[in-house]
Design a protein around this motif. Structure first.
Motif, mmCIF file in Angstrom:
data_model
loop_
_atom_site.group_PDB
_atom_site.id
_atom_site.type_symbol
_atom_site.label_atom_id
_atom_site.label_comp_id
_atom_site.label_asym_id
_atom_site.label_seq_id
_atom_site.Cartn_x
_atom_site.Cartn_y
_atom_site.Cartn_z
ATOM 1 N N ASN A 83 -18.042 -14.394 16.409
ATOM 2 C CA ASN A 83 -17.191 -15.166 17.324
ATOM 3 C C ASN A 83 -15.756 -14.661 17.372
ATOM 4 N N GLU A 126 -16.801 -18.365 29.819
ATOM 5 C CA GLU A 126 -18.086 -18.407 29.127
ATOM 6 C C GLU A 126 -18.609 -16.991 28.861
ATOM 7 N N LYS A 145 -16.788 -15.832 25.810
ATOM 8 C CA LYS A 145 -17.251 -16.545 24.608
ATOM 9 C C LYS A 145 -18.667 -16.147 24.207
ATOM 10 N N ASN A 146 -19.525 -15.891 25.196
ATOM 11 C CA ASN A 146 -20.926 -15.586 24.899
ATOM 12 C C ASN A 146 -21.233 -14.090 24.861
#
Length: 141
Positions: free
Chosen positions: A8, A65, A68-69
């Motif tokens: 992450n 997103e 983040k992904n």
């Protein structure tokens, strides 16, 4: 701990997306209204506040997103969907081989030739009418 092993690490994800888009840190910095050093610091940061992340996503042309992904495996899998299907055909030159032509291209060519012929005949007739009108005007004088 290396940034590559942290799943992450947002800064590293931003860096990889930027690299995949063939964008230099300077270009991203300019889009964000900052300098290259600030982008470097951001890309080495494990976390980034949401407002900054929104700005970065917009500058990179992706969604928050997507950042983040993001994963290296996801990118590899994405590109494999193209090559797995395409290389199974002839010599792998059929990128987008699912395209099916629903009309005969020669028929379309003939239609366009006929249409051009009709337009030319109309133009020729208009020119003949113009010449006839001009001759009429000359005779009246």
């Amino acid at each position: 701990m290396s940034t590559l092993t942290r799943p992450n690490h947002i800064g590293r994800k931003i860096s990889r997306i930027r690299e995949l888009k063939d964008m230099k840190q300077e270009a991203l910095a300019q889009a964000l209204g900052t300098n290259q050093q600030a982008v470097s610091i951001m890309e080495n940061s494990e976390t980034i506040d949401e407002e900054k992340l929104i700005q970065v996503a917009k500058a990179l042309g992706v969604s928050v997103e997507a950042i983040k992904n993001f994963s290296e495996e996801g990118v590899i899998n994405y590109f494999n969907t193209f090559t797995e299907n395409d290389f199974s055909h002839s010599q792998g030159t059929n990128f987008g081989s699912n395209n099916v032509c629903t009309f005969n291209p020669l028929d379309k060519l003939i239609e366009s030739v006929e249409e051009n012929k009709k337009l030319y005949e109309r133009l020729l007739q208009a020119e003949k009418d113009k010449i006839e009108y001009l001759e009429k005007l000359l005779k009246e004088k």
